[in-house]
Scaffold this motif. Structure first.
Motif, PDB file in Angstrom:
ATOM      1  N   THR A 150     -40.638   5.134  13.199  1.00  0.00           N
ATOM      2  CA  THR A 150     -39.656   5.684  13.672  1.00  0.00           C
ATOM      3  C   THR A 150     -39.844   6.341  14.767  1.00  0.00           C
ATOM      4  OG1 THR A 150     -40.253   7.848  12.456  1.00  0.00           O
ATOM      5  CG2 THR A 150     -39.057   6.505  11.126  1.00  0.00           C
ATOM      6  N   VAL A 151     -38.604   6.627  15.678  1.00  0.00           N
ATOM      7  CA  VAL A 151     -38.675   7.216  16.869  1.00  0.00           C
ATOM      8  C   VAL A 151     -38.658   8.799  16.782  1.00  0.00           C
ATOM      9  CG1 VAL A 151     -37.676   5.433  18.242  1.00  0.00           C
ATOM     10  CG2 VAL A 151     -36.171   7.260  17.383  1.00  0.00           C
ATOM     11  N   LYS A 152     -38.770   9.546  17.878  1.00  0.00           N
ATOM     12  CA  LYS A 152     -38.645  11.037  17.511  1.00  0.00           C
ATOM     13  C   LYS A 152     -37.352  11.301  17.044  1.00  0.00           C
ATOM     14  CE  LYS A 152     -39.934  15.572  19.802  1.00  0.00           C
ATOM     15  NZ  LYS A 152     -40.208  16.141  21.005  1.00  0.00           N
TER      16      LYS A 152
ATOM     17  N   LEU B  66     -22.951  15.080  11.917  1.00  0.00           N
ATOM     18  CA  LEU B  66     -22.591  13.813  11.219  1.00  0.00           C
ATOM     19  C   LEU B  66     -23.320  12.807  12.110  1.00  0.00           C
ATOM     20  CD1 LEU B  66     -19.213  14.414   9.558  1.00  0.00           C
ATOM     21  CD2 LEU B  66     -21.553  14.580   8.615  1.00  0.00           C
ATOM     22  N   LEU B  67     -23.217  12.833  13.360  1.00  0.00           N
ATOM     23  CA  LEU B  67     -23.524  11.873  14.222  1.00  0.00           C
ATOM     24  C   LEU B  67     -25.116  11.877  14.411  1.00  0.00           C
ATOM     25  CD1 LEU B  67     -23.402   9.255  16.286  1.00  0.00           C
ATOM     26  CD2 LEU B  67     -22.869  11.191  18.076  1.00  0.00           C
ATOM     27  N   ASP B  68     -25.535  13.055  14.134  1.00  0.00           N
ATOM     28  CA  ASP B  68     -26.902  13.347  14.086  1.00  0.00           C
ATOM     29  C   ASP B  68     -27.678  12.523  12.929  1.00  0.00           C
ATOM     30  OD1 ASP B  68     -29.664  14.245  14.751  1.00  0.00           O
ATOM     31  OD2 ASP B  68     -29.234  16.000  13.440  1.00  0.00           O
ATOM     32  N   ARG B  69     -26.683  12.901  12.040  1.00  0.00           N
ATOM     33  CA  ARG B  69     -27.585  12.161  10.585  1.00  0.00           C
ATOM     34  C   ARG B  69     -27.184  10.847  10.748  1.00  0.00           C
ATOM     35  NH1 ARG B  69     -28.447  16.771   9.126  1.00  0.00           N
ATOM     36  NH2 ARG B  69     -26.931  17.378   8.132  1.00  0.00           N
ATOM     37  N   LEU B  70     -26.178  10.267  11.247  1.00  0.00           N
ATOM     38  CA  LEU B  70     -25.916   8.809  11.605  1.00  0.00           C
ATOM     39  C   LEU B  70     -27.231   8.197  12.012  1.00  0.00           C
ATOM     40  CD1 LEU B  70     -24.557   6.168  11.020  1.00  0.00           C
ATOM     41  CD2 LEU B  70     -23.119   6.692  12.729  1.00  0.00           C
ATOM     42  N   LEU B  71     -27.662   8.904  13.190  1.00  0.00           N
ATOM     43  CA  LEU B  71     -28.875   8.362  14.075  1.00  0.00           C
ATOM     44  C   LEU B  71     -30.167   8.424  13.256  1.00  0.00           C
ATOM     45  CD1 LEU B  71     -28.027  10.048  17.356  1.00  0.00           C
ATOM     46  CD2 LEU B  71     -27.557   7.638  16.928  1.00  0.00           C
TER      47      LEU B  71
ATOM     48  N   ASP C 206     -33.648   3.019   8.779  1.00  0.00           N
ATOM     49  CA  ASP C 206     -33.045   1.855   8.208  1.00  0.00           C
ATOM     50  C   ASP C 206     -34.171   0.768   8.561  1.00  0.00           C
ATOM     51  OD1 ASP C 206     -31.619  -0.238   7.524  1.00  0.00           O
ATOM     52  OD2 ASP C 206     -30.505  -0.457   9.296  1.00  0.00           O
ATOM     53  N   THR C 207     -34.560   0.194   7.309  1.00  0.00           N
ATOM     54  CA  THR C 207     -35.454  -1.108   7.441  1.00  0.00           C
ATOM     55  C   THR C 207     -34.810  -2.430   7.027  1.00  0.00           C
ATOM     56  OG1 THR C 207     -35.503  -0.826   4.865  1.00  0.00           O
ATOM     57  CG2 THR C 207     -37.342   0.445   6.151  1.00  0.00           C
ATOM     58  N   THR C 208     -33.296  -2.333   7.371  1.00  0.00           N
ATOM     59  CA  THR C 208     -32.466  -3.603   7.033  1.00  0.00           C
ATOM     60  C   THR C 208     -32.022  -4.069   8.567  1.00  0.00           C
ATOM     61  OG1 THR C 208     -30.655  -2.486   6.586  1.00  0.00           O
ATOM     62  CG2 THR C 208     -32.215  -3.354   4.918  1.00  0.00           C
ATOM     63  N   ASP C 209     -32.159  -3.226   9.619  1.00  0.00           N
ATOM     64  CA  ASP C 209     -31.390  -3.302  10.856  1.00  0.00           C
ATOM     65  C   ASP C 209     -29.926  -3.594  10.713  1.00  0.00           C
ATOM     66  OD1 ASP C 209     -31.267  -3.517  13.679  1.00  0.00           O
ATOM     67  OD2 ASP C 209     -31.791  -5.730  13.683  1.00  0.00           O
ATOM     68  N   ASN C 210     -29.294  -2.622  10.110  1.00  0.00           N
ATOM     69  CA  ASN C 210     -27.740  -2.556   9.807  1.00  0.00           C
ATOM     70  C   ASN C 210     -26.922  -2.437  11.082  1.00  0.00           C
ATOM     71  OD1 ASN C 210     -25.136  -2.019   8.882  1.00  0.00           O
ATOM     72  ND2 ASN C 210     -26.047  -1.258   6.980  1.00  0.00           N
TER      73      ASN C 210
ATOM     74  N   TYR D  95     -31.444  11.164  21.910  1.00  0.00           N
ATOM     75  CA  TYR D  95     -31.763  10.679  20.451  1.00  0.00           C
ATOM     76  C   TYR D  95     -31.548   9.259  20.604  1.00  0.00           C
ATOM     77  CZ  TYR D  95     -32.869  10.491  15.509  1.00  0.00           C
ATOM     78  OH  TYR D  95     -33.406  10.316  14.201  1.00  0.00           O
ATOM     79  N   ALA D  96     -30.210   9.077  20.733  1.00  0.00           N
ATOM     80  CA  ALA D  96     -29.547   7.664  20.819  1.00  0.00           C
ATOM     81  C   ALA D  96     -30.558   6.844  21.881  1.00  0.00           C
ATOM     82  CB  ALA D  96     -28.020   7.811  21.168  1.00  0.00           C
ATOM     83  N   LYS D  97     -30.412   7.344  22.949  1.00  0.00           N
ATOM     84  CA  LYS D  97     -31.267   6.293  23.825  1.00  0.00           C
ATOM     85  C   LYS D  97     -32.447   6.165  23.320  1.00  0.00           C
ATOM     86  CE  LYS D  97     -28.999   8.645  27.792  1.00  0.00           C
ATOM     87  NZ  LYS D  97     -29.087   9.476  29.047  1.00  0.00           N
ATOM     88  N   ARG D  98     -33.301   7.026  22.684  1.00  0.00           N
ATOM     89  CA  ARG D  98     -34.631   6.448  22.051  1.00  0.00           C
ATOM     90  C   ARG D  98     -34.331   5.424  21.105  1.00  0.00           C
ATOM     91  NH1 ARG D  98     -35.260  12.343  22.363  1.00  0.00           N
ATOM     92  NH2 ARG D  98     -34.884  12.609  20.009  1.00  0.00           N
ATOM     93  N   LEU D  99     -33.261   5.354  20.612  1.00  0.00           N
ATOM     94  CA  LEU D  99     -32.959   4.318  19.377  1.00  0.00           C
ATOM     95  C   LEU D  99     -32.598   2.960  20.167  1.00  0.00           C
ATOM     96  CD1 LEU D  99     -31.359   6.734  16.614  1.00  0.00           C
ATOM     97  CD2 LEU D  99     -33.688   5.526  16.359  1.00  0.00           C
ATOM     98  N   SER D 100     -32.238   3.070  21.501  1.00  0.00           N
ATOM     99  CA  SER D 100     -32.110   1.951  22.401  1.00  0.00           C
ATOM    100  C   SER D 100     -30.391   1.717  21.966  1.00  0.00           C
ATOM    101  CB  SER D 100     -32.673   0.640  21.778  1.00  0.00           C
ATOM    102  OG  SER D 100     -34.306   1.131  22.116  1.00  0.00           O
ATOM    103  N   LEU D 101     -29.852   2.638  21.931  1.00  0.00           N
ATOM    104  CA  LEU D 101     -28.345   2.390  21.629  1.00  0.00           C
ATOM    105  C   LEU D 101     -27.594   2.603  23.150  1.00  0.00           C
ATOM    106  CD1 LEU D 101     -27.308   4.599  18.460  1.00  0.00           C
ATOM    107  CD2 LEU D 101     -27.844   2.124  18.970  1.00  0.00           C
TER     108      LEU D 101
END
Length: 507
Positions: free
Chosen positions: A46-48, A223-228, A234-238, A282-288
């Motif tokens: 995971t990322v931070k 809710l957006l925080d929780r979606l991130l 996610d292990t399925t890359d949904n 957070y979203a940037k750390r997830l490369s969104l």
């Protein structure tokens, strides 16, 4: 009268809600240990994620601006929401949390779980599951099978008690927790079921313009925080989860003030959700990647000029079957001048079912119009709404929005036009049927005002309020709140008028 109000409330519910409301009243939600074999966990990369604010320090808990020591897990003396926060166990993931102390609290929780009525409610169970998963990921060398079996048991308890009686953000939180837990516990069957539930709820709850349909900027951030978090675990890359997240990020970016704060519409306060800047990081750390999404289905409209920044609420109560976090605030607005608060919402200070809660949800507590001091929608009982107003946008442009509201009683129609120019903002109110209405303007607490004439008010930030075609106006002292259990004194301008009246802010 009470029967009529109940019928006007129940008629909007879904059949599923009614069935599960009856079921939950007959069959009480009791926690039972779920037998399981060997439970293992998935070492997810995971990322931070976003750290929780400090709510536990020196043996004391601080939630909702109320500080107290631990008494028991069912301690509701300070309100049920305080007790819920205690059972979320957010402090496990606060900055510089002590893992040894965290494990001691987990042991304490497990030992008392069978007498814990508050903590085994589905909603705190869902939030606690996510917090435990994060804590275990950060402390993998200290995770015993005892802890994993308790987590697995709570997950199955939540799965058996999904909040179909409420729906809305509650069932979405349930889906988030089950999805994250299924990835962590490597439970393929639960992953399949939770993914189906999660995708179904996201399709319904996230509007095309990226807003969460309950139209609370605070809950949108939660809710957006929780979606991130779901994307992080996610292990399925949904791909669908990422697509929804980018729309929600785009909506959030378009509704913020220039300093990155969100407007306090409906049930919104500061100090509860992560700040938007934390969410974006957070979203940037997830490369969104995302871009602003035009405000449309949410009903909010954002007008900007050189000096003024106005956000208006021109939407209906959504969703019709779960309006618990909605206010009777049709055609309400908030306004900043040179990036500083000027016209503010009264905010929320409590979720207790008391007179303050009723006031804060009522039309009188917002920058809009009342007729006979009646609410535009029939808010009651803390989280219920009976009859609803009908709001529609008549026309709009980059600097002008015209809307109308038909109150739930049906007789009175309030039309309002917002116009935003470089050096002025004007609000034009019109009422039908020779009604006499009161238009309210809540001034930011840090400002001082004084009456200059029968038509003008001078404000300490250099703005002059000019009132045209009103019967009279008055200035009264009130309290507003931008955090739970915290109040600030300010004033509200009440303008009495009939027919059409206009007021403007000029610099």
């Amino acid at each position: 009268m009470i029967i009529g109000k109940l019928l006007r409330t129940i008629i909007h519910l879904r059949f599923t809600q009614i069935i599960y409301q009856l079921r939950n009243r007959i069959i009480k939600c009791k926690y039972k240990d779920r037998e399981s074999g060997i439970v293992t966990f998935n070492n997810i990369k995971t990322v931070k994620w976003i750290e929780k604010p400090v709510s536990f320090k020196d043996g004391y808990f601080s939630f909702l601006n109320i500080v107290d020591e631990f008494k028991n897990w069912n301690d509701s003396d300070k309100g049920m929401l305080w007790a819920y926060n205690l059972n979320y166990m957010d402090w496990l993931n606060q900055h510089d949390a002590d893992s040894t102390i965290g494990l001691q609290w987990i042991d304490e929780f497990i030992s008392a779980i069978h007498t814990n009525k508050v903590g085994t409610d589905p909603y705190p169970t869902a939030l606690r599951i996510v917090n435990w998963v994060k804590f275990f990921i950060n402390n993998q060398d200290r995770v015993s099978e005892h802890y994993l079996k308790s987590l697995s048991s709570q997950v199955h308890h939540l799965e058996d008690n999904i909040e179909y009686h409420l729906l809305g953000n509650h069932i979405l939180e349930d889906a988030f927790a089950l999805f994250i837990a299924s990835n962590f516990l490597n439970d393929s069957k639960l992953l399949k079921r939770s993914t189906k539930l999660l995708e179904k709820e996201l399709r319904e709850q996230i509007l095309p313009d990226g807003a969460h349909y309950e139209q609370s900027p605070m809950y949108h951030c939660i809710l957006l925080d929780r979606l991130l978090d779901c994307i992080n675990f996610d292990t399925t890359d949904n791909y669908y989860l990422k697509d929804v997240a980018t729309r929600m990020l785009g909506h959030l970016e378009n509704i913020l003030w220039t300093d990155g704060c969100y407007p306090l519409f409906n049930d919104s306060a500061y100090g509860i959700s992560p700040m938007p800047s934390e969410i974006f990081d957070y979203a940037k750390r997830l490369s969104l990647e995302w871009s602003p999404v035009q405000l449309k289905e949410c009903g909010y409209r954002h007008l900007k000029s050189r000096h003024f920044d106005l956000i208006a609420d021109c939407g209906n109560i959504k969703p019709y079957y779960q309006p618990g976090h909605s206010h009777a605030d049709a055609l309400n607005y908030v306004l900043r001048v040179d990036d500083m608060d000027f016209i503010v919402d009264t905010g929320i200070s409590t979720y207790e079912k008391n007179s303050r809660r009723q006031y804060e949800r009522g039309t009188i507590a917002h920058n809009t119009v009342t007729v006979d001091n009646k609410n535009s929608s029939e808010v009651w009982g803390g989280f219920r709404v009976g009859g609803r107003s009908c709001v529609k946008i008549i026309e709009e442009d980059t600097d002008r929005v015209a809307s109308e509201c038909r109150g739930y009683c049906g007789r009175h129609i309030h039309k309002r036009v917002f116009e935003c120019n470089d050096r002025s903002v004007s609000i034009t109110d019109s009422l039908t049927h020779d009604s006499i209405g009161t238009s309210r303007i809540y001034i930011a607490p840090n400002l001082n005002i004084k009456k200059k004439s029968d038509r003008e008010i001078y404000v300490s930030n250099g703005v002059t309020i000019s009132i045209k075609d009103a019967i009279s106006f008055d200035i009264k002292e009130v309290c507003v709140s931008n955090e739970y259990n915290r109040f600030e004194k300010t004033v509200v301008i009440e303008i009495l008028f009939s027919g059409t009246m206009q007021y403007s802010f000029k610099i």
